[in-house]
Design a protein around this motif. Sequence first.
Motif, short mmCIF file in Angstrom:
data_model
loop_
_atom_site.label_atom_id
_atom_site.label_comp_id
_atom_site.label_asym_id
_atom_site.label_seq_id
_atom_site.Cartn_x
_atom_site.Cartn_y
_atom_site.Cartn_z
N ILE A 192 0.96 -1.15 0.01
CA ILE A 192 0.07 0.02 0.08
C ILE A 192 0.78 1.37 -0.04
N ILE A 193 0.81 2.09 -0.96
CA ILE A 193 1.31 3.36 -1.06
C ILE A 193 0.30 4.36 -0.59
N THR A 194 0.85 4.95 0.52
CA THR A 194 0.01 6.11 1.14
C THR A 194 0.62 7.37 1.50
N GLY A 195 -0.09 8.40 1.33
CA GLY A 195 0.30 9.88 1.56
C GLY A 195 -1.16 10.61 1.56
N GLU A 196 -0.75 12.03 1.50
CA GLU A 196 -1.86 13.09 1.51
C GLU A 196 -2.16 13.26 -0.10
N ARG A 197 -3.05 14.12 -0.35
CA ARG A 197 -3.51 14.50 -1.53
C ARG A 197 -2.15 15.18 -2.21
N ASN A 198 -2.13 14.61 -3.53
CA ASN A 198 -1.03 15.27 -4.32
C ASN A 198 0.42 15.43 -3.60
N GLU A 199 0.64 14.08 -2.79
CA GLU A 199 2.22 14.04 -2.21
C GLU A 199 3.10 12.90 -3.15
N GLY A 200 2.22 12.18 -4.32
CA GLY A 200 3.23 11.34 -5.22
C GLY A 200 2.74 9.85 -5.09
N LYS A 201 1.61 9.68 -4.71
CA LYS A 201 1.22 8.32 -4.49
C LYS A 201 1.35 7.63 -5.87
N THR A 202 0.50 8.33 -6.77
CA THR A 202 0.39 7.75 -8.24
C THR A 202 1.69 7.67 -8.86
N THR A 203 2.43 8.96 -8.91
CA THR A 203 3.83 8.94 -9.38
C THR A 203 4.68 7.85 -8.79
N LEU A 204 4.67 7.44 -7.52
CA LEU A 204 5.40 6.02 -7.02
C LEU A 204 4.86 5.00 -7.80
N LEU A 205 3.28 4.78 -7.77
CA LEU A 205 2.88 3.80 -8.30
C LEU A 205 3.28 3.34 -9.69
N LEU A 206 3.34 4.60 -10.67
CA LEU A 206 3.59 4.27 -11.94
C LEU A 206 5.24 4.12 -11.96
N SER A 207 6.23 4.55 -11.13
CA SER A 207 7.52 4.20 -11.24
C SER A 207 7.80 2.89 -10.92
N ILE A 208 7.16 2.15 -9.78
CA ILE A 208 7.25 0.93 -9.53
C ILE A 208 6.74 0.11 -10.77
N ALA A 209 5.48 0.47 -11.28
CA ALA A 209 5.15 -0.07 -12.29
C ALA A 209 5.58 -0.08 -13.75
N SER A 210 6.55 0.75 -13.92
CA SER A 210 7.29 0.79 -15.02
C SER A 210 8.47 0.08 -15.05
N CYS A 211 8.97 -0.29 -13.62
CA CYS A 211 10.28 -1.46 -13.81
C CYS A 211 9.77 -2.75 -13.27
N THR A 212 8.38 -2.99 -13.54
CA THR A 212 7.54 -4.41 -13.42
C THR A 212 7.47 -4.93 -14.70
N GLU A 213 7.92 -6.02 -15.06
CA GLU A 213 7.70 -6.79 -16.21
C GLU A 213 6.22 -6.93 -16.23
N ASN A 214 5.47 -6.85 -17.41
CA ASN A 214 4.14 -7.11 -17.59
C ASN A 214 3.21 -6.54 -16.61
N ALA A 215 3.64 -5.32 -16.06
CA ALA A 215 2.77 -4.76 -15.01
C ALA A 215 1.15 -4.78 -15.60
N LYS A 216 0.48 -4.88 -14.54
CA LYS A 216 -1.18 -4.91 -14.87
C LYS A 216 -1.89 -3.95 -13.98
N GLY A 217 -3.08 -3.56 -14.38
CA GLY A 217 -3.83 -2.95 -13.50
C GLY A 217 -4.16 -1.43 -14.23
N PHE A 218 -4.45 -0.58 -13.22
CA PHE A 218 -4.78 0.93 -13.49
C PHE A 218 -4.35 1.84 -12.69
N ALA A 219 -3.78 3.08 -13.41
CA ALA A 219 -3.55 4.30 -12.49
C ALA A 219 -4.62 5.34 -12.82
N SER A 220 -4.89 6.22 -11.86
CA SER A 220 -5.74 7.32 -11.97
C SER A 220 -4.87 8.47 -12.54
#
Length: 153
Positions: free
Chosen positions: A10-38
């Motif tokens: 679970i990536i947690t933080g307040e509004r606009n603190e980088g949760k999605t940015t970190l999720l996308l960063s991890i996903a970009s380093c993951t082979e065959n990443a699946k799922g959704f980003a907002s």
Amino acid sequence: MHSSQTRCRIITGERNEGKTTLLLSIASCTENAKGFASLKTSSGYNLRNLENGEERLLMTSSPLFPDRIGRWYYDVSVFSWAENVLIALDSGMIFLDEIGKLELQGLGFAKALSSLFEKSVEVTITVRKEYLQAVIEAFRIENPEIISVGASL
């Protein structure tokens, strides 16, 4: 109910603190990443399928859709699209951004998230700090790995 096979980060933080940015960063380093980003746009949020890059308008501050949460009007059909994709997944690392108020009401990604927890998959979700404990309890998440982002470290 929560499978011991499922690992949850679970990536947690307040509004606009980088949760999605970190999720996308991890996903970009993951082979065959699946799922959704907002992804934030000038007028709301698009939901992006991480597997193929397809994006659909999920939420907007304009009254384009009948369903509403706070100041956001959301498209139930986009949640259904994502749910169908997510329920069909049965392996790999799956990302889901963001779990919060809608899911705690049994809406949004709630059904898809519950189905993922019944499988042998690794799930990474984003949750705003104010909903963290409630999400862990509501979805019976056992021993999640918690990653905090933002100024509150």
